[in-house]
Design an enzyme around this catalytic site. Structure first.
Site, PDB file in Angstrom:
ATOM      1  CD  GLU A 431      -3.041  -1.121   2.184  1.00 23.30           C
ATOM      2  OE1 GLU A 431      -2.923  -0.312   3.119  1.00 23.30           O
ATOM      3  OE2 GLU A 431      -4.001  -1.911   2.097  1.00 23.30           O
ATOM      4  CD  GLU A 524      -4.422  -6.012   3.619  1.00 22.49           C
ATOM      5  OE1 GLU A 524      -3.193  -5.951   3.386  1.00 22.49           O
ATOM      6  OE2 GLU A 524      -5.002  -5.234   4.388  1.00 22.49           O
TER       7      GLU A 524
END
Length: 805
Positions: A431, A524
């Protein structure tokens, strides 16, 4: 330079004889007999500093877990303290080693470590998750005593988005070799051509000559099959000049190989030796697997040529009350629990794991996404008052060190782990493109031109990808992206061999349509069937990694509470109902499980709430006094049909066709007794029972093992269970239990899986949660009996005998 190569497919007598000889390389456990002080003592780096009054302990050790929870600390790192800690170890080096090379290896120190030997500064490594080593030889007192000193700095407790712990929290090793030796991570084994009939094996070896003379050197590699039988021997000779390195390349073929896979994790062993002047001067044994991996834009992930869906979870490093100083046995148990529910893959979130983690995944058959970083050059938000509560900290964390250390840390990670067959992906970041945290781009909904542009991520990614490929060109590079619109626009996602997508389901679908030649997986995601359905039905999506496998410390939602609790297993490793739902999706083994919702819900409401949440569920049949006229019962099963019985009377049979969301539901009027779910299909019947408990009668102690190695590091995990006279767990009478361990063992921790229990993690007393807790007992360095005694008010003492051998 002279070079010669000999490939022998049969028995090489000299190699076999050498394997039987004592190893010229020593790898000694260096975990024991350290001294520790909490607080900064700059003079402690000196060899003669008096440390007799410092605390004696062994590592791995996490000093943050020894502090008290406090609301004045930060929620991101579990409301636990940090600080500066010093370690010192005094040891004797034999005089016989004076002509050898001695190094120390740390598998993980949290964090900003600085190391001295006999007062000489060796170096520093800021990253908590890096394995690193220092040469000790020039400053050792051979035949006398020596002092190793380590300083750890975690004064800033808002340095991470989750709990990183503090101290020397992984193993330490002393390494001794001759002056002609394998370079660190100097043996690299690949299997570029693999089929059921044959496998090509390539071995690249780097040898260092640290003598003042040139030598004719032979590298001989003997390959043993999983049974230990020799199947291939390779010999390559080359002259290595003084103070130079030699590069050795060996190639051979193995017929009818046993291929490594999650269902059959077969491991070969390469015994690699350096021969000089008719003697073995160094030897390494390397486990490896013969398998092929490939990501395909249309077929997803292929293992040994066949498509295989990644059914994975994300994992952090801590183990609840143990903090991050996790014994190998605890780690192994956790991975076995994942394997048992049908999980076949693990994502290293968001950092390299301990070396033993990869060994276990190799042996158990778990595929691994090996991840390097959570931050690049920008500091992410660290929530200090609760997850997404108030104003976050912008402490830089690893981003403060990224420009100086990232290339070295990443290359060390790849070289360390590249022989593991379990590793199928190198992830260069998690991220890092998150919108507004800290980078921004015009495609963001809340674009802020004052924030650094996401464009800067592209040249950094190119640099990191080059680092990986320099060390390993056999595996694809990925990153877990959280902002596909920006990463597509800047070109970041196009640099990746495989694109990992975190959540963003709608955008994920758009990118699948927009980029037909791009390879994707869900790096994820939450527990919803929307993600599971996409992975199961779209062959282009290689698989998914759930957030997360085990509850963990840090990212606490708010005080009181010290960790994230929306995972498959709690911190003890006790399964939650949602774990069984996932098992019903992933496992091939017939299973059935029943649970009851703990609060009234709208008819037909799903059991998950958003990406993370799951309606509160309990797997017991103790509902006297519940005001609801009927209890919502859910059954999770992969069987074709499930029939529910209450005290022997059928409540009906339901098939998967009756459960579009894979959950079969009944509404049941409570009456004490037995609720039984029976699943049937493929000629097999499996049964799960919920039985009403009587009054608390005694404590039951259930150990995962009763025999431990007397090595000071082996561990047993014992469930403490409150039961009635018939042995039924009593979940609604949570007494406080006190644990005492005597004999040849010690108590490491007692956990109950309740993230809102603010009892100190080091306490030997703990209130049961849902009628149970977990104690972790570790052996001492002596053989003998170990006795664990558990007491609770109003109940007889319970005892368990273990044995250290």
């Amino acid at each position: 330079m002279k070079a010669s190569q000999l490939v022998v497919a049969g028995l090489l007598l000299s190699g076999t004889a050498a394997c039987a000889a004592s190893s010229p390389r020593l790898r000694q456990n260096f975990d024991f007999d350290w001294r520790f002080h909490l607080g900064d003592v700059p003079a402690a780096s000196a060899r003669n500093f008096p440390d007799a009054d410092w605390r004696a302990l062994n590592v791995p050790h996490d000093y943050s877990r020894e502090g008290d929870f406090s609301e004045t600390n930060d929620s991101c790192t579990a409301f636990l303290p940090g600080g500066i800690g010093w370690y010192r170890k005094t040891f004797v080096v034999p005089a016989a080693w004076s002509n050898r090379l001695v190094s120390v290896q740390f598998d993980g120190v949290s964090e900003q470590s600085r190391v001295w030997i006999n007062g000489h500064f060796l170096g520093e490594r800021p990253y908590a998750y890096t394995t690193f080593a220092y040469r000790l030889t020039p400053w050792l007192n051979f035949g006398g005593t020596n002092v190793l000193a380590v300083r750890c700095d975690r004064v800033a407790i808002d340095d991470s988005r989750w709990y990183p712990g503090s101290g020397i929290y992984r193993h330490v090793w002393l390494l001794v070799t001759g002056k002609i030796h394998f370079a660190r991570y100097g043996v690299f084994i690949t299997t570029p051509e693999v089929s059921a009939q044959r496998a090509q094996v390539k071995i690249r070896t780097r040898v260092q000559n640290e003598t003042g003379d040139g030598w004719n050197t032979h590298v001989i590699t003997t390959i043993l099959n999983p049974k230990g039988d020799e199947v291939l021997s390779l010999d390559y000779g080359e002259d290595i000049d003084a103070h130079q390195d030699g590069q050795f390349a060996q190639t051979g073929e193995i017929s009818s190989p046993q291929l490594w896979s999650p269902d059959s994790p077969s491991l070969y062993t390469a015994v690699t030796e350096i021969w000089v002047a008719g003697k073995v001067v160094d030897r390494l044994q390397t486990k490896f697997g013969i398998r092929s991996i490939r990501f395909d834009a249309q077929r997803g992930f292929l293992l040994n040529g066949a498509p295989l869906k990644l059914k994975g979870v994300c994992l952090h490093d801590d183990a609840g009350a143990l903090g991050v100083a996790v014994p190998d046995r605890v780690l192994e148990r956790r991975l076995r629990l994942l394997k048992a529910i049908g999980c076949n893959a693990v994502r290293c979130s968001h950092n390299p794991k301990a070396p033993e983690f990869y060994d276990f995944c190799d042996r158990l058959g778990l595929l691994v996404m090996d991840e390097a970083f959570d931050e690049w050059t920008g500091a992410k938000r660290k929530w200090i008052h609760g997850w997404n509560v108030g104003t976050p900290s912008r402490h830089p964390g690893y981003s403060a060190f990224f420009n100086q250390w990232a290339d070295r840390d990443l290359r060390d990670l790849v070289r360390r782990d590249r022989n593991h067959p379990c590793v199928i992906l190198w992830s260069i970041g998690n991220e890092i493109d998150y919108p507004g945290d800290p980078f921004s781009y015009p495609t963001d909904n809340d674009y802020n031109s004052n924030q650094p542009s996401a464009k800067v991520l592209v040249p950094i990614a190119r640099r990191l990808i080059a680092d990986v490929r320099q060390c390993d060109d056999t595996r694809p590079v990925t990153a877990a992206l959280a902002n596909l619109p920006a990463s597509d626009a800047t070109g970041l996602s196009g640099l990746l061999d495989v694109v990992g997508v975190n959540y963003q389901l709608d955008q994920f679908l758009k990118d699948l349509a927009r980029y037909p030649d791009r390879k994707f997986f869900s790096s994820e995601c939450g527990f919803g069937l929307n993600y599971a359905g996409l992975c199961a039905t779209n062959p282009r999506v290689a698989g998914q990694f759930l957030w997360a496998g085990f509850d963990y410390l840090g990212e606490a939602k708010r005080w009181p509470g010290h960790g994230w609790d929306d995972c498959l297993f709690d911190t003890c490793g006790f399964e939650k109902p949602r774990c069984y739902f996932r098992q019903s999706l992933w496992s091939k083994k017939p299973m059935v499980h029943a649970a009851v919702r703990t609060r009234a819900a709208r008819r037909g409401a799903r059991s998950w709430q958003g990406d993370f949440g799951w309606a509160p569920m309990r797997s017991d049949w103790n509902w006297a006094g519940d005001p609801r006229p009927e209890l919502p019962v859910e059954v999770y099963s992969n069987c074709k049909t499930v029939e529910l019985f209450l005290n022997g009377q059928t409540l009906g049979k339901k098939s998967l066709a009756d459960a579009p969301d894979r959950i079969r539901r009944w509404r049941v009027h409570f009456e004490p007794g037995e609720l039984k779910a029976a699943g049937a299909g493929s000629g097999k019947t499996v049964v799960y029972r919920l039985v009403t408990a009587g009054k608390p009668d005694h404590l039951q102690l259930i150990a995962d093992r009763t025999r431990l190695a007397a090595d000071g590091e082996d561990a047993a995990q014992i469930e403490i269970r409150l039961v009635d006279a018939k042995g039924v767990r009593v979940p609604n009478h949570d007494v406080v239990c006190s644990v005492r361990v005597t004999g040849a063992g010690r108590l490491l921790a007692v956990d109950n899986g309740n993230q809102e229990d603010m009892t100190p993690l080091t306490s030997s007393s703990r209130q049961l949660h849902d009628g149970r807790a977990l104690a972790i007992v570790q052996s001492r360095r002596r053989s003998g009996d170990i006795t664990m005694t558990v007491s609770a008010p109003g109940l007889p003492e319970a005892q368990l005998k273990l044995r250290a051998l």
